[in-house]
Design a protein around this motif. Structure first.
Motif, mmCIF file in Angstrom:
data_model
loop_
_atom_site.group_PDB
_atom_site.id
_atom_site.type_symbol
_atom_site.label_atom_id
_atom_site.label_comp_id
_atom_site.label_asym_id
_atom_site.label_seq_id
_atom_site.Cartn_x
_atom_site.Cartn_y
_atom_site.Cartn_z
ATOM 1 N N ARG A 1 -6.076 12.497 3.873
ATOM 2 C CA ARG A 1 -5.028 11.485 3.771
ATOM 3 C C ARG A 1 -4.432 11.464 2.351
ATOM 4 O O ARG A 1 -3.208 11.521 2.127
ATOM 5 C CB ARG A 1 -5.668 9.769 3.876
ATOM 6 C CG ARG A 1 -4.689 8.882 3.405
ATOM 7 C CD ARG A 1 -5.141 7.599 3.825
ATOM 8 N NE ARG A 1 -4.512 6.682 2.920
ATOM 9 C CZ ARG A 1 -4.813 5.445 2.745
ATOM 10 N NH1 ARG A 1 -5.933 5.117 3.294
ATOM 11 N NH2 ARG A 1 -4.122 4.634 1.946
ATOM 12 N N LYS B 1 0.977 -1.134 -0.151
ATOM 13 C CA LYS B 1 -0.284 0.044 -0.001
ATOM 14 C C LYS B 1 0.845 1.229 -0.048
ATOM 15 O O LYS B 1 1.822 1.230 0.851
ATOM 16 C CB LYS B 1 -1.045 0.154 1.449
ATOM 17 C CG LYS B 1 -1.879 -1.182 1.142
ATOM 18 C CD LYS B 1 -2.758 -0.722 2.406
ATOM 19 C CE LYS B 1 -2.015 -1.681 3.625
ATOM 20 N NZ LYS B 1 -2.230 -2.890 3.593
ATOM 21 N N THR B 2 0.474 2.161 -0.854
ATOM 22 C CA THR B 2 1.112 3.569 -0.586
ATOM 23 C C THR B 2 0.037 4.571 -0.308
ATOM 24 O O THR B 2 -0.968 4.332 -0.581
ATOM 25 C CB THR B 2 1.726 4.018 -2.024
ATOM 26 O OG1 THR B 2 0.723 3.980 -2.903
ATOM 27 C CG2 THR B 2 2.807 3.029 -2.519
ATOM 28 N N PRO B 3 0.511 5.384 0.639
ATOM 29 C CA PRO B 3 -0.270 6.357 1.293
ATOM 30 C C PRO B 3 -1.305 6.941 0.317
ATOM 31 O O PRO B 3 -2.568 7.353 0.664
ATOM 32 C CB PRO B 3 0.428 7.245 2.160
ATOM 33 C CG PRO B 3 1.669 6.552 2.448
ATOM 34 C CD PRO B 3 1.874 5.593 0.969
ATOM 35 N N TRP C 1 -1.138 -0.287 9.411
ATOM 36 C CA TRP C 1 -0.865 -1.175 8.323
ATOM 37 C C TRP C 1 0.391 -2.055 8.295
ATOM 38 O O TRP C 1 0.173 -3.202 7.970
ATOM 39 C CB TRP C 1 -0.382 -0.308 7.177
ATOM 40 C CG TRP C 1 -1.666 0.646 6.736
ATOM 41 C CD1 TRP C 1 -3.038 0.404 6.781
ATOM 42 C CD2 TRP C 1 -1.844 2.131 6.204
ATOM 43 N NE1 TRP C 1 -3.705 1.500 6.466
ATOM 44 C CE2 TRP C 1 -2.914 2.269 6.071
ATOM 45 C CE3 TRP C 1 -0.541 2.617 5.576
ATOM 46 C CZ2 TRP C 1 -3.118 3.618 5.235
ATOM 47 C CZ3 TRP C 1 -0.816 3.967 5.244
ATOM 48 C CH2 TRP C 1 -2.103 4.442 5.051
ATOM 49 N N ASP D 1 -2.539 6.153 -2.824
ATOM 50 C CA ASP D 1 -3.013 5.328 -3.966
ATOM 51 C C ASP D 1 -3.801 4.179 -3.485
ATOM 52 O O ASP D 1 -3.230 3.280 -2.816
ATOM 53 C CB ASP D 1 -1.853 4.928 -4.873
ATOM 54 C CG ASP D 1 -2.458 4.428 -6.174
ATOM 55 O OD1 ASP D 1 -3.487 4.580 -6.491
ATOM 56 O OD2 ASP D 1 -1.827 3.398 -7.033
ATOM 57 N N SER D 2 -4.930 4.369 -3.448
ATOM 58 C CA SER D 2 -5.846 3.382 -2.905
ATOM 59 C C SER D 2 -7.228 3.293 -3.613
ATOM 60 O O SER D 2 -7.610 4.544 -3.785
ATOM 61 C CB SER D 2 -6.100 3.575 -1.295
ATOM 62 O OG SER D 2 -7.147 3.094 -0.812
ATOM 63 N N GLU E 1 -6.557 -1.867 4.866
ATOM 64 C CA GLU E 1 -6.876 -0.330 4.719
ATOM 65 C C GLU E 1 -8.262 -0.215 5.533
ATOM 66 O O GLU E 1 -8.657 0.528 6.272
ATOM 67 C CB GLU E 1 -7.246 0.125 3.592
ATOM 68 C CG GLU E 1 -5.569 0.603 2.784
ATOM 69 C CD GLU E 1 -5.954 1.372 1.566
ATOM 70 O OE1 GLU E 1 -6.626 1.061 0.865
ATOM 71 O OE2 GLU E 1 -5.375 2.651 1.441
#
Lengths: 297, 265
Positions: free
Chosen positions: B91, A2-4, B167, A6-7, B173
């Motif tokens: 975020r 996970k990148t902060p 995480w 991109d989700s 998430e």
């Protein structure tokens, strides 16, 4: 991994807000602008692009229906209300910040904004009973044996009282925060260097709160221009002012709609109000930025 | 003693300001309990007749009922939208973020009068105007902005490392949002709900335009008010003010200690 930034959550979480604002805010607003160009045929609004409404409004702007006079009345009442409300709130904010011991300040501030949590319509009703011909104030005067009557009900003075009372809690918070952010060290330094308290106020506190004052003032103008309730309930619809017995523009929009149910014309009237407010807001922002620049120099 | 003169003047002013701010509330409560048909002096003795009449008549109580359906529902939906958006805004960065933030605050700046006319036109086209659903739909957009402001304020106090730690420890998430972010934001969420509820509860002009026979409380009060002076209004005013005080105390106890705390290290 996970990148902060991109989700899938990004789109998913923003979607409700964007959709709701698009459907329930932008759409009605654009629709309003568009409906202003419709016209009425056989008591039904017919889509199209005609300037009928605007032609009708502007042809009798200062005669007949007197929308223009109502607009002037609104600007006059809103402008003076904003000055009164800002002055009242500024004095109160200064008193809170400088005349109340720090540990009591939060409670004192909360106390000052209690009226904000009661219903606006009911507060106006209470003011009506206070100010009316045989109301609280006048019956007290009569009890005291005075023949003088305090007659402001159904004038624009009463409208202003209602608006100032409505605006004061919000403006007090804005101005208190702005006064509080002034560095106390500056004030102490000025005192050490021999300034009187009055000089500290005029040369330091007032210039540094100019930005907050203009923010509060612009907010007060916007709210007062858009408010019909105080003008209807305390101003009696068409309250007396130095401009004459005229309704405010917002009152006029409300009564225009309830008497004619001519949505295209009401929309055109509302569009004119938007244009006037944007102009007022731009002027306010320009003044505030100028004030800020002056301070930072 | 020059110093005391200024401070004394400040306190005197403060006293006058409080008197002005509280005068209508005092009048409202006092004359809800007085026999006077028209509020004024001399007082004619204590009574509960206006409360009895308020409940006998039922119109205003029914309107209060409508408001107590619409406002909590609108506040809840607005708060959910605001939390989701607040999380994403806190975020993520994305193109057009500033524009979106500007757009979100617009409903506060545009006068409700203008929105009311716009909503009326659009809702009448889809045959929704004149219903409580219409009031609900329009109130949500109006109160999302203040709710979002409070939730953003709370989320901005959250250290980024908190979520990253979740995480790293293997939370997905969704789990991180549910188990870490949501509990942290809870005071902000409660405060946002209460503020949104208050705004919806008190909103008049949009409800006036879009509601039909199912009036909300402010609209019903206005209808009574333009007809005649009725001391039952003092009674409903006192009841509503008591409810607002309960909300205010809840706000003070639950929210403010969290919101004015310095960011957690």
């Amino acid at each position: 991994m996970k990148t902060p930034n991109d989700s899938p959550i990004k789109l998913l979480f923003l979607a409700p807000l964007v959709i709701w604002i698009g459907v329930m805010f932008l759409a009605p607003l654009l629709f309003l602008l568009w409906v202003g160009f419709w016209h009425i045929e056989a008591y039904r609004a017919v889509p199209g692009f005609s300037l009928t409404n605007y032609a009708e409004i502007f042809s009798s702007f200062f005669t007949g229906s007197r929308y223009g006079w109502a607009l002037l009345q609104s600007l006059w009442v809103a402008g003076t209300t904003a000055i009164l409300a800002t002055a009242f709130a500024y004095a109160t904010a200064l008193a809170l910040a400088f005349a109340v011991p720090p540990r009591l300040q939060r409670a004192a501030l909360l106390f000052a904004i209690v009226p904000f949590w009661s219903s606006y319509v009911l507060r106006l009703y209470a003011w009506q009973t206070i100010l009316s011909g045989n109301g609280v104030i006048n019956s007290l005067l009569k009890q005291a044996g005075l023949s003088w009557k305090f007659e402001v009900i159904y004038t624009q003075i009463a409208t202003r009282i209602g608006l100032v009372h409505y605006l004061a809690p919000i403006l007090i918070v804005i101005l208190y925060v702005s006064v509080l952010s002034i560095d106390r060290v500056l004030i102490e330094a000025a005192r050490e260097l021999g300034c009187t308290r009055w000089q500290v106020f005029t040369r330091l506190i007032f210039p540094l709160s100019r930005f907050g004052l203009l923010t509060a003032g612009s907010f007060a103008v916007i709210v007062s221009l858009g408010d019909a309730l105080s003008g209807n309930l305390l101003g009696g619809g068409a309250g007396q002012s130095i401009l004459g017995k005229l309704p405010t523009y917002a009152s006029m929009i409300m009564s225009d709609y309830s008497s004619a149910t001519n949505l295209p014309r009401t929309s055109a009237l509302a569009t004119i109000l938007i244009v006037v407010m944007v102009a007022a807001l731009v002027a306010g922002v320009a003044l505030a930025t100028a004030a800020r620049r002056k301070v930072s120099q | 003693m020059k110093r005391n003169a200024w401070i004394g003047l400040g306190r005197l002013w403060l006293g006058l300001a409080y008197a002005f701010m509280f005068l209508p509330l005092v009048v409202l409560i006092l004359f809800s309990l007085q026999a006077n048909r028209f509020p004024g002096f001399p007082l004619q003795g204590w009574t509960l007749q206006w409360y009895a009449r308020l409940f006998d008549d039922g119109t205003l109580i029914a309107a209060l009922g409508h408001t107590m359906i619409v406002s909590p529902a609108a506040a809840s939906v607005a708060t959910i939208i605001a939390f989701l958006a607040g999380y994403a805004l806190n975020r993520f960065t994305f193109p057009g973020k500033t524009a979106l933030l500007g757009l979100v605050t617009l409903p506060i700046i545009i006068p409700p009068l203008i929105l009311g006319v716009g909503f009326l036109g659009l809702l009448a086209r889809i045959h929704l105007s004149g219903t409580l659903l219409a009031v609900f739909l329009t109130h949500v957009v109006l109160i999302t902005a203040p709710a979002l402001a409070i939730i953003q304020l709370r989320l901005s106090q959250m250290p980024k490392a908190l979520e990253e730690a979740a995480w790293d420890l293997g939370a997905s998430e969704w789990q991180a949002v549910r188990r870490v972010v949501l509990p942290f934001a809870l005071p902000g969420i409660l405060g946002a709900w209460l503020l949104a509820f208050t705004f919806s509860f008190d909103e008049f002009i949009i409800a006036w335009f879009v509601s039909g026979f199912d009036q909300t409380l402010p609209v019903a009060i206005y209808s009574v008010l333009v007809a005649a002076i009725d001391p039952s209004l003092n009674a409903i005013g006192t009841i509503v003010f008591a409810m607002s005080c309960a909300v205010l105390i809840a706000l003070e106890v639950l929210l403010i200690p969290y919101l004015i705390r310095k960011p957690d290290a």
